[in-house]
Design a protein around this motif. Structure first.
Motif, mmCIF file in Angstrom:
data_model
loop_
_atom_site.group_PDB
_atom_site.id
_atom_site.type_symbol
_atom_site.label_atom_id
_atom_site.label_comp_id
_atom_site.label_asym_id
_atom_site.label_seq_id
_atom_site.Cartn_x
_atom_site.Cartn_y
_atom_site.Cartn_z
ATOM 1 N N LEU A 136 0.821 -1.206 0.000
ATOM 2 C CA LEU A 136 0.000 0.000 0.000
ATOM 3 C C LEU A 136 0.853 1.253 0.000
ATOM 4 O O LEU A 136 0.535 2.237 -0.657
ATOM 5 N N ALA A 137 1.919 1.182 0.791
ATOM 6 C CA ALA A 137 2.697 2.403 0.972
ATOM 7 C C ALA A 137 3.615 2.686 -0.196
ATOM 8 O O ALA A 137 3.987 3.830 -0.427
ATOM 9 N N MET A 138 3.988 1.647 -0.938
ATOM 10 C CA MET A 138 5.009 1.823 -1.962
ATOM 11 C C MET A 138 4.681 2.866 -3.029
ATOM 12 O O MET A 138 5.545 3.694 -3.325
ATOM 13 N N PRO A 139 3.503 2.877 -3.633
ATOM 14 C CA PRO A 139 3.264 3.914 -4.663
ATOM 15 C C PRO A 139 3.550 5.314 -4.137
ATOM 16 O O PRO A 139 4.220 6.114 -4.788
ATOM 17 N N GLY A 140 3.046 5.606 -2.925
ATOM 18 C CA GLY A 140 3.275 6.926 -2.370
ATOM 19 C C GLY A 140 4.748 7.185 -2.113
ATOM 20 O O GLY A 140 5.270 8.268 -2.413
ATOM 21 N N ILE A 141 5.440 6.173 -1.583
ATOM 22 C CA ILE A 141 6.854 6.362 -1.272
ATOM 23 C C ILE A 141 7.647 6.582 -2.553
ATOM 24 O O ILE A 141 8.492 7.485 -2.640
ATOM 25 N N TRP B 149 6.553 7.721 -5.342
ATOM 26 C CA TRP B 149 6.225 9.057 -5.869
ATOM 27 C C TRP B 149 7.056 10.120 -5.180
ATOM 28 O O TRP B 149 7.646 11.000 -5.813
ATOM 29 N N LEU B 150 7.087 10.052 -3.842
ATOM 30 C CA LEU B 150 7.850 11.074 -3.120
ATOM 31 C C LEU B 150 9.326 11.011 -3.465
ATOM 32 O O LEU B 150 9.984 12.030 -3.604
#
Lengths: 292, 414, 310
Positions: free
Chosen positions: C25-30, C32-33
């Protein structure tokens, strides 16, 4: 009858000073805006002298009203486009990020948490300049213009839903999810059927706030704009304000305000429908803002 | 005792991470190098600076020849103009749109440095740019402009004769003139009753503490600093003497202390609105200011001073066709359109800047009622171009030195 | 769902179980950042320590750290001392932001306190009115103030009491007071919301206990309420005053004078200016440091507080 001293010392008296400060603040905050909205209906070219009521600047004036001046309604269109696209991508991304970081223990997620917090408080101009450098120095598939603006906006706003959702998760705690898993659900199912519905207030609040922030954004979209067709309303106002603005600008901003109000009202009504029968129903706006 | 739940990295982890960093960085570097936009540094070793005493005829390289003759205008595209705000009459644009059935879009910049950087960055597709001739060297050397095909621009015959072979672009290979203007001092005599023009050194008025918080200077490094040089009595407005530049820096600090001026390019609307009373101004701005006066205020209060003998700052702006534009034929046709006498006159009355048209007789402008008597000194005469001081392009080292002084001024530092 | 369909990951002894769901779950956001936030910062470094094209003086980024050239950075560093060219602007920024933050707090705290705790049935409407500034273009609010502060605007008209006195204060030419008030006006809504959220959570029972034990209004506020909401105040102040460090358009629109130039103006003026882009990057780095260090400190302090409290 009590004397004045007793009245002053009454521990249950209404907080008059605070009420006065709040009302004073609201007036100070909203009055200039109301004046600006008022003058958008001005009949003459002035933005300070009232010359009569008319819709001239909305559609009446042949060349310079919002309806007729292509640059103005193009700016409005660009703003709404950016708002919708950026919000649609930011909110899911931010919510997933928040849930992931919250539940995942380890050094990487705490580093990611730090990164997210920094992106939350960083002055916008730093991110704008960094992205401008990146786009003009590297041959990326993204050029200056709408796509660059969307990328910048998502990067800048992603922390908003993440922070709101994390705060809500902290309030909710683990117990519902663990109860669901004890009853046999897999973590994914527990997430989908228990946690996410409980997060609806925070998700809606962040959607509204992100949308409002994006359509208001100035620094990022100005640095990352291409030609003038990619300049949203805020940049148009800035460019024209330094020269000789007409009330058409006020009309543009009023239309934007109306669009934002409609979006929020629709969102709120939608939220009310979806949470009918929930424990938070009836708590009104406070629940909508995730604070119930 | 609370036990921290984050123990520091042990030796093995630290070595692992150092190794990762050592391996990863060159890979990252190589990746970025590959992605990097090459061609950022130009191949020409030096910049040719044009000056009235050393005119320049620019080369037309083999890979950047003009468009062929007799082509039809591009259909369905949008002609992109890149200019200052409020620097183009909407009616002139509209008549072009109707004539050729295309749409025209104007993007604006606030200063020419920023515009050049954006064009060079290559992410934009503007067709026509409106620089001054102090950028023509860099534009041509950097391959940013297209040479003009003269068969599309017969209206060149309408402009003052010496513009057919100007010193900055002999045989007008790359540019045509757009407007001519002088840079003097404008004021309104209800806020500033004194006759600034009658002073011994009118530029000094901007330093006069009596006008504190009522003044402005132009937000263009070369124009503002050139005026300071003239105030100091130095006539080489492109000086490379460090001594002169130091004096300019000091004078600018004194300026901030004495009158705290605004630094802007919107004096054409600020002065009539009453925000400022006295300002360094372009001649076109004071003429344009008439249309921004609020109701009930007479045009008569506006005044302008420029040395009567023409020994002040005189310049002209150009129209060039950018190589990155997608509508070269339309660009040529638009340039031709703006040189038409009727269109030029219409532009003049809309933006206040005078076009160098032979059909516009400087002596009859007042008599025809086009320009009011009190703004007579804002009319630009061809004779000024013989004796006036021109703002030239500077070589990179000098450019840096000038910009450093300007940067210090804009930062509010000493 | 039967008990047999228990979670598929058995707990490994001696190691906390990490369900692959969370990293997924967290990977796309991470990612992206990392790509759009961290990587551009490296580009900034490459430009600050890079070269300058000799003719156009546009920046030429140098990607290899071993080839970095510190001229542009040292140029800026040598001038940011109080006597240098950029010193006054940096000091001015610090002073403006400090004063503006204090003023914001002085305004936001009473308002947030009232709406959160004492407004009763008006809470919904008040909250909507507080959020409203977010939906109105920031530029429009500033523009409205520019109009009011013009020489013939309403502020002067009211101050002259309708023509009794001749008040012609030039508000819009380089007045630091106007710029600071502009900053306050623009950023105070951003402080009210977090304060509201934090004050909302204060346990009423503790406050009532304080009153029951005999503290008067002032004492119970000073000794009970304020310490309890200190983390909220710190968070709200950081959230408002760190972004203020990069503000440039407030000074631009309300003043347009070098006398009130902030570090954001320094960055904005030099980014597209030939030969100055590296300097802009250097300022970006300095302001980034000024932003990140308080954040690091804040996160450490709150993390430690969490550890101690559990």
């Amino acid at each position: 009858m009590r004397g004045p001293v007793a009245w002053w010392n009454d521990p249950w008296r209404p907080p008059r000073v605070l009420v006065a400060v709040t009302i004073g603040y609201l007036i100070w905050s909203l009055l200039p805006v109301l004046i600006a909205v008022l003058f958008s209906f001005n009949d003459g070219k002035s933005r300070t002298t009232w010359q009569g009521f008319s819709f001239r600047w909305y559609w009446g004036d042949e060349t310079r009203s919002v309806w007729h001046d292509a640059t103005l309604h193009q700016a409005l269109w660009q703003t709404l486009k950016l708002g919708v696209i950026a919000t649609l991508i930011t909110v899911p991304l931010g919510v997933m990020l928040a849930i992931g970081i919250d539940r995942w223990r380890g050094r990487l997620p705490s580093g990611a948490n730090m990164l997210m917090l920094v992106s939350f408080v960083i002055p916008e101009v730093l991110l704008a300049v960094a992205l401008l450098f990146a786009i003009t120095s590297l041959a990326l598939p993204i050029g200056l213009g709408t796509s660059a603006q969307v990328v910048g906006l998502i990067t800048f706003q992603i922390a908003y839903p993440a922070v709101l959702v994390r705060a809500r998760l902290a309030t909710i705690g683990n117990q519902y999810e663990e109860a669901a898993m004890d009853l046999g659900a897999s973590p994914m199912q527990a997430l989908r059927r228990v946690t996410v519905p409980m997060l609806f207030p925070a998700i809606f609040a962040s959607t509204v706030l992100v949308f409002a922030d994006v359509i208001d954004n100035f620094v990022l979209v100005r640095y990352l704009s291409g030609n003038s067709s990619t300049e949203p309303v805020s940049v148009k106002i800035y460019n024209t304000a330094r020269a000789a603005p007409t009330p058409a600008l006020n009309a543009l901003a009023t239309l934007l305000l109306a669009a934002a109000l409609i979006a929020v009202t629709v969102g709120y009504l939608f939220y009310r429908r979806m949470t009918r029968g929930d424990a938070t129903a009836g708590k009104g706006i406070a629940a909508f803002a995730g604070e119930a | 005792m609370p036990v921290p739940n984050r123990p520091g990295p042990n030796r093995r982890q630290f070595l692992q991470r150092a190794a990762l960093l050592a391996v990863g960085t060159p890979a990252l570097v190589a990746f970025l190098d590959a992605c990097s936009k090459g061609g950022q540094s130009s191949s020409a070793p030096s910049l040719t600076i044009a000056a009235p005493s050393s005119p320049v005829k620019w080369d037309i390289p083999a890979d950047n020849t003009a468009i062929a003759d007799g082509l039809g205008p591009e259909k369905g595209g949008t002609l992109q103009l890149y200019s200052y705000a409020d620097y183009m009459a909407p009616e002139a644009v509209k008549s072009f749109e109707e004539k050729y059935g295309v749409s025209v879009q104007i993007s604006t910049f606030n200063d020419t440095d920023e515009a050049l950087t954006k064009i060079r960055g290559g992410n934009v597709d503007y067709d026509i740019f409106f620089p001054s001739y102090d950028q023509i060297g860099r534009l041509v050397t950097g391959g940013l402009v297209r040479p003009l095909n003269h068969s599309y621009v017969p209206n060149i015959k309408n402009v003052w004769p010496f513009f057919a072979n100007p010193w900055y672009d002999q045989e007008w290979r790359y540019s045509v003139p757009y407007t001519v203007y002088t840079t003097g001092i404008g004021w309104r005599n209800d806020q500033v009753p004194a006759d600034i023009g009658a002073l011994k050194n009118p530029y000094e008025a901007l330093w006069d503490p009596a006008y504190k918080n009522k003044t402005a200077v132009i937000d263009d490094w070369h124009t503002a600093m050139a005026m300071v040089l003239l105030k100091l009595g130095i006539t080489d407005v492109n000086t490379s003497s460090a001594d002169d530049l130091n004096k300019v820096g000091e004078a600018l600090s004194q300026l901030v202390a004495a009158t705290s001026p605004k630094v802007t390019i919107t004096m054409y609307s600020d002065l009539p609105a009453g925000q400022i009373g006295l300002s360094q101004m372009w001649s076109g701005d004071i003429i344009n200011a008439q249309s921004y006066l609020p109701e009930g205020v007479d045009v008569d209060i506006l005044r302008y001073w420029f040395p009567a003998d023409g020994k002040g700052l005189v310049d002209n702006d150009l129209m060039v066709s950018l190589r990155g534009g997608k509508n070269p034929v339309l660009a040529h046709l638009f340039i031709n359109h703006m040189l038409d006498p009727e269109v030029a006159k219409q532009n003049f009355s809309a933006i206040g800047y005078q076009p160098p048209q032979v059909s516009i007789n400087p002596d009859s402008l007042v008599a025809d009622g086009f320009i009011p008597e009190n703004l007579k000194s804002a009319i630009v005469r061809p004779e000024y171009f013989d004796v006036g001081y021109r703002i030239l392009e500077l070589d990179p080292a000098n450019d840096t030195a000038w910009h450093n002084v300007w940067r210090t001024f804009k930062a509010g530092g000493s | 769902m039967t008990v047999a369909e228990a979670p598929s990951q058995p707990a490994k002894p001696g190691r906390t179980r990490t369900n692959p769901l969370w990293p997924t779950l967290a990977m796309p956001g991470i990612i992206w950042l990392l790509v759009f936030f961290l990587a551009p910062m490296y580009v900034v470094l490459a430009i600050v320590f890079g070269q300058v094209d000799p003719i156009f003086r546009t920046p030429v980024p140098v990607w290899n750290p071993l080839q970095w050239d510190a001229t542009q950075f040292t140029y800026v560093l040598s001038r940011i001392g109080p006597g240098g060219a950029y010193g006054p602007a940096l000091i001015r920024t610090g002073v403006y932001v400090l004063i503006a933050s204090v003023l914001c707090l002085a305004i936001a705290f009473p308002v947030a306190y009232y709406v959160a705790r004492l407004s009763g049935r008006w809470a919904g409407i008040l909250l909507a009115a507080l959020i409203a500034p977010f939906w109105i273009s920031y530029m429009m609010r500033m523009l409205a103030w520019v109009n009011l502060l013009q020489d013939d605007g309403w502020v002067n008209r009211i101050a002259s009491l309708g023509g009794l006195f001749d008040v012609r204060v030039h508000w819009l030419t380089g007045q630091p007071v106007v710029v600071v008030l502009g900053l306050v006006y623009g950023y105070v809504p951003y402080m009210i919301l977090p304060l509201y959220a934090g004050l909302d959570r204060l346990p009423q029972s503790t406050l009532e206990a304080a009153r029951d034990l005999g503290a008067n209004r002032v004492a119970s506020f000073w000794r009970v309420t304020l310490p309890m909401c200190r983390p909220t105040i710190v968070a709200a102040v950081l959230l408002t005053c760190l972004p203020m460090l990069g503000d440039y358009f407030t000074s631009d629109m309300l003043s347009a004078s070098p006398k009130t130039a902030m570090v954001g103006n320094l960055i904005n003026d030099s980014v597209q200016s030939p030969g100055q882009t590296g300097q802009a990057g250097a300022f970006v780095m300095l302001v980034l440091l000024a932003t990140v260090l308080p954040m690091f400190y804040y996160v450490r302090v709150t993390a430690r507080a969490d550890e101690v409290s559990t």
